[in-house]
Design a protein around this motif. Structure first.
Motif, short mmCIF file in Angstrom:
data_model
loop_
_atom_site.label_atom_id
_atom_site.label_comp_id
_atom_site.label_asym_id
_atom_site.label_seq_id
_atom_site.Cartn_x
_atom_site.Cartn_y
_atom_site.Cartn_z
N ASN A 7 18.30 3.48 20.97
CA ASN A 7 19.03 2.21 21.14
C ASN A 7 19.40 1.62 19.78
OD1 ASN A 7 18.73 2.39 23.87
ND2 ASN A 7 17.07 0.91 24.02
N GLU A 8 18.39 1.60 18.90
CA GLU A 8 18.57 0.95 17.60
C GLU A 8 19.61 1.66 16.74
OE1 GLU A 8 17.65 -2.36 15.48
OE2 GLU A 8 16.54 -1.77 17.29
N ARG A 9 19.59 2.99 16.78
CA ARG A 9 20.45 3.77 15.87
C ARG A 9 21.79 4.17 16.49
NH1 ARG A 9 16.91 5.96 12.01
NH2 ARG A 9 15.30 4.38 11.65
N LEU A 10 21.86 4.24 17.82
CA LEU A 10 23.08 4.78 18.45
C LEU A 10 23.72 3.81 19.44
CD1 LEU A 10 25.02 7.15 18.94
CD2 LEU A 10 23.42 8.01 20.67
N ILE A 11 22.99 3.48 20.52
CA ILE A 11 23.60 2.73 21.62
C ILE A 11 24.08 1.35 21.18
CG2 ILE A 11 23.26 1.82 23.95
CD1 ILE A 11 23.23 4.83 23.85
N LEU A 12 23.18 0.57 20.56
CA LEU A 12 23.53 -0.82 20.22
C LEU A 12 24.63 -0.93 19.17
CD1 LEU A 12 19.94 -2.37 20.26
CD2 LEU A 12 21.81 -2.93 21.81
N PRO A 13 24.50 -0.25 18.02
CA PRO A 13 25.51 -0.49 16.97
C PRO A 13 26.81 0.29 17.14
CG PRO A 13 23.83 1.00 16.15
CD PRO A 13 23.41 0.61 17.54
N HIS A 14 26.81 1.41 17.89
CA HIS A 14 27.99 2.27 17.89
C HIS A 14 28.65 2.44 19.27
CE1 HIS A 14 27.12 3.25 13.76
NE2 HIS A 14 25.91 3.69 14.08
N VAL A 42 24.30 1.34 29.01
CA VAL A 42 25.09 0.76 27.90
C VAL A 42 25.39 -0.71 28.18
CG1 VAL A 42 27.25 0.90 26.63
CG2 VAL A 42 26.07 3.00 27.30
N LEU A 43 25.78 -1.01 29.42
CA LEU A 43 26.10 -2.39 29.79
C LEU A 43 24.87 -3.30 29.69
CD1 LEU A 43 28.40 -1.79 32.89
CD2 LEU A 43 29.11 -2.49 30.59
N ASP A 44 23.69 -2.71 29.91
CA ASP A 44 22.45 -3.47 29.79
C ASP A 44 22.26 -3.97 28.37
OD1 ASP A 44 19.99 -4.55 30.46
OD2 ASP A 44 18.91 -2.70 30.09
N ARG A 45 22.76 -3.23 27.39
CA ARG A 45 22.70 -3.68 26.00
C ARG A 45 23.86 -4.62 25.68
NH1 ARG A 45 19.18 -0.53 28.14
NH2 ARG A 45 17.41 -0.23 26.75
N SER A 46 25.00 -4.36 26.30
CA SER A 46 26.18 -5.17 26.01
C SER A 46 26.05 -6.59 26.56
CB SER A 46 27.41 -4.49 26.62
OG SER A 46 28.59 -5.17 26.26
N ASP A 47 25.43 -6.76 27.73
CA ASP A 47 25.34 -8.12 28.29
C ASP A 47 24.51 -9.04 27.39
OD1 ASP A 47 22.80 -7.15 28.79
OD2 ASP A 47 22.80 -7.58 30.93
N GLY A 48 23.45 -8.47 26.75
CA GLY A 48 22.67 -9.27 25.82
C GLY A 48 23.48 -9.66 24.59
N GLN A 49 24.31 -8.74 24.11
CA GLN A 49 25.15 -9.05 22.96
C GLN A 49 26.16 -10.15 23.29
OE1 GLN A 49 26.73 -5.16 22.02
NE2 GLN A 49 25.05 -4.70 20.60
#
Length: 554
Positions: free
Chosen positions: A311-318, A372-379
């Motif tokens: 998550n930290e290196r791939l999913i969240l930032p890219h 991916v959307l689970d990370r995007s909604d927090g952003q």
């Protein structure tokens, strides 16, 4: 509540012949009369919540006599809890045998565990024992045994009737039972951390209806009271005894299982109408370029915990950041993204029931998209400054429903394709152990929030312990634990499913990953009772404990 006797009065204190202080061992000649003992050991309802009327008027009056006997023989609270655990686990074992004898013995064993469940608390309060271990062992027993009994009854009925549908029904009932528990724990955590959570939406709904139609006050109160007693596992066990003798187990099990499912549906409906109403949404600020946006929406590890490296290196930032930018341009709120995430996750899990390569690939695609959307909604929330309990609960609700549901779906579709009904049972058992890991993790989180003193990462603690004693193992252990932590993630399973579907190894991957989930539960349970909640042979009572009150008369 009645006034307690003065525990500081000399005539109401039991002096230890060894130390001159309160007698820790609760000698038999110092245990008070039953009525006084009941007064001493009555739990604080403001702290622990109100007892059901069945517990208050049927179980507790029986438990107090058992408590008196246990105190006379020097039992400690944790020893009583272990006996309760043994009886609770014996119940599903008896159910597996089936027949009138197996069902009656199982029901009696479970009923005895209910009595012991109250008795262990009475023993602790009298002796002044207070340990995280006792609290966790009590909860652990409920989490394991209650849904397991439904799977066991389903297995025995399938064996007796030759109808594999009982496999599926037992697993589904256990699934929904565990969902109710997980949702309740999630709401409790949100309430502890943030407040503003309606912990009793049924009462809120009843009072709202009563204000509008006063004549409904008593009918609604009586109906809800009966409903709350009927949904208790105690009621099911009591009804199971005459049903077994009359040959009506199938009918009772079908009715009670349906009530469990309907109970989840009613509570989920109230969660999204009363407990977590939709909040008002503000305006979206100006959207910066992607690098600046990435900086603005990065979550604080100190607040949210460290994310897995994928998550930290791939999913969240890219990956997620580009979806976030798209949703912000479209004017979406974080809650709307969460609803889309929920639809993808639950829809993907349901596609596993369809079976076939196309359905499996579509299911995996939707579930990875939901990840991916689970990370995007927090952003999106962090950028828009949104902060609602509904968004947090919807996120957790989706995970609790979809992750175990995919295993139920895979088991069902593989059984339909192969003609082997054991895949249904295996899928149900995998979902059961997956949910066990979740609810036991939530229990530990609640104990940590309320009381402290809980190691929330025992695997890391164990790794550091070995690394300190064997420095050469520090790096290998870090790599192994890191790989294990990533492998057990649901995303790893979904990624493995893609080549498995293309190469025709779905059943093998499912069985292998399902076995890993069971091993993961077993490992965490061993660590819980060795690292997180170590056993103690003797207790030191907290200051002002009820143990200080122990009248001399029998």
């Amino acid at each position: 509540m009645r006034n307690r006797p003065d525990s500081t009065a000399p005539e109401n204190r039991a002096e230890s012949p060894r130390s001159g202080g309160p007698d820790v061992e609760a000698r038999s000649d110092m245990i008070p009369a039953t009525s006084v003992l009941l007064e001493i050991t009555t739990r604080n309802e403001e702290m622990y919540g109100k007892l059901s009327w069945v517990s208050r008027y049927a179980v507790v009056p029986v438990a107090i006599h058992l408590t008196r006997w246990l105190l006379r023989h020097g039992w400690r609270g944790d020893q009583v809890t272990l006996l309760m655990t043994t009886c609770a686990f014996a119940g599903p074992a008896f159910f597996l045998f089936g027949g009138a004898v197996g069902y009656v013995c199982g029901a009696l064993s479970m009923l005895l565990s209910f009595v012991l469940d109250h008795s262990d608390g009475q023993v602790r309060r009298y002796r002044g024992e207070d340990s995280n271990l006792g609290i966790y062992l009590d909860r652990f027993t409920h989490r394991v045994s209650y849904p397991l009994q439904h799977i066991a009854i389903g297995v025995s009925l399938a064996s007796q009737t030759g109808h594999s549908g009982y496999f599926a029904f037992g697993c589904v009932v256990a699934y929904f039972y565990q969902l109710v528990v997980a949702h309740s724990l999630d709401k409790q955590i949100i309430d502890i951390e943030r407040g503003r959570v309606d912990r009793d939406p049924f009462k809120t709904l009843r009072l709202a209806c009563t204000r509008r139609v006063p004549v409904l006050k008593w009918p609604l109160k009586v109906l809800l009271g009966i409903y709350f007693q009927l949904i208790q596992n105690f009621a099911f066990m009591v009804l199971l005894i005459p049903a077994s003798l009359a040959g009506l187990v199938v009918e009772l099990y079908t009715i009670y299982g349906t009530i469990v499912i309907a109970n989840w549906l009613a509570r989920a409906t109230l969660d999204y109408t009363i407990v977590f109403p939709v909040p008002a949404q503000g305006k979206c600020p100006a959207i910066p370029d992607t690098p600046a946006l990435r900086t603005l929406v990065t979550r604080d590890p100190a607040l949210y915990g460290k994310a897995p490296w994928i998550n930290e290196r791939l999913i969240l930032p890219h990956v997620a950041i580009h979806f976030t930018r798209l949703f912000l341009r479209l004017g979406w709120t974080g809650l709307q993204v969460s609803f889309l995430m929920s639809a993808c996750a639950i829809g993907g899990a349901l596609l596993f029931f369809v079976g076939g390569s196309g359905a499996y690939l579509a299911a995996v695609t939707l579930l990875i998209l939901s990840y991916v959307l689970d990370r995007s909604d927090g952003q999106v929330r962090r950028f828009r400054g949104e902060n609602s309990e509904l968004g947090i609960y919807l996120d957790r609700f989706t995970h609790r429903v979809s992750y175990p549901l995919q295993h139920l779906g895979l088991g069902y579709s593989l059984a339909a394709q192969s003609g082997n009904p054991l895949f249904i049972l295996f899928g149900g058992i995998v979902a059961y152990f997956y949910q066990l890991v979740v609810v036991q993790g939530l229990d530990k989180q609640i104990i940590s929030l309320q009381r402290g003193g809980v190691d929330v990462n025992p695997i890391k603690t164990l790794r550091l312990w070995y690394a300190e004693r064997y420095p050469s193992l520090a790096l290998p252990l870090k790599v192994v634990v890191g790989l294990y932590s990533q492998l057990i993630q649901n995303l790893s399973f979904l990624l493995l499913m893609i080549p498995a579907v293309l190469l025709g190894f779905v059943a093998e991957v499912f069985v292998g990953y399902g076995g890993l989930i069971m091993v993961n539960w077993l490992l965490r349970t061993v660590l819980d009772y060795s690292v997180v909640f170590p056993w103690k042979t003797r207790y030191e009572a907290p200051q002002g404990s009820l143990r200080d009150f122990s009248p001399g008369g029998a």
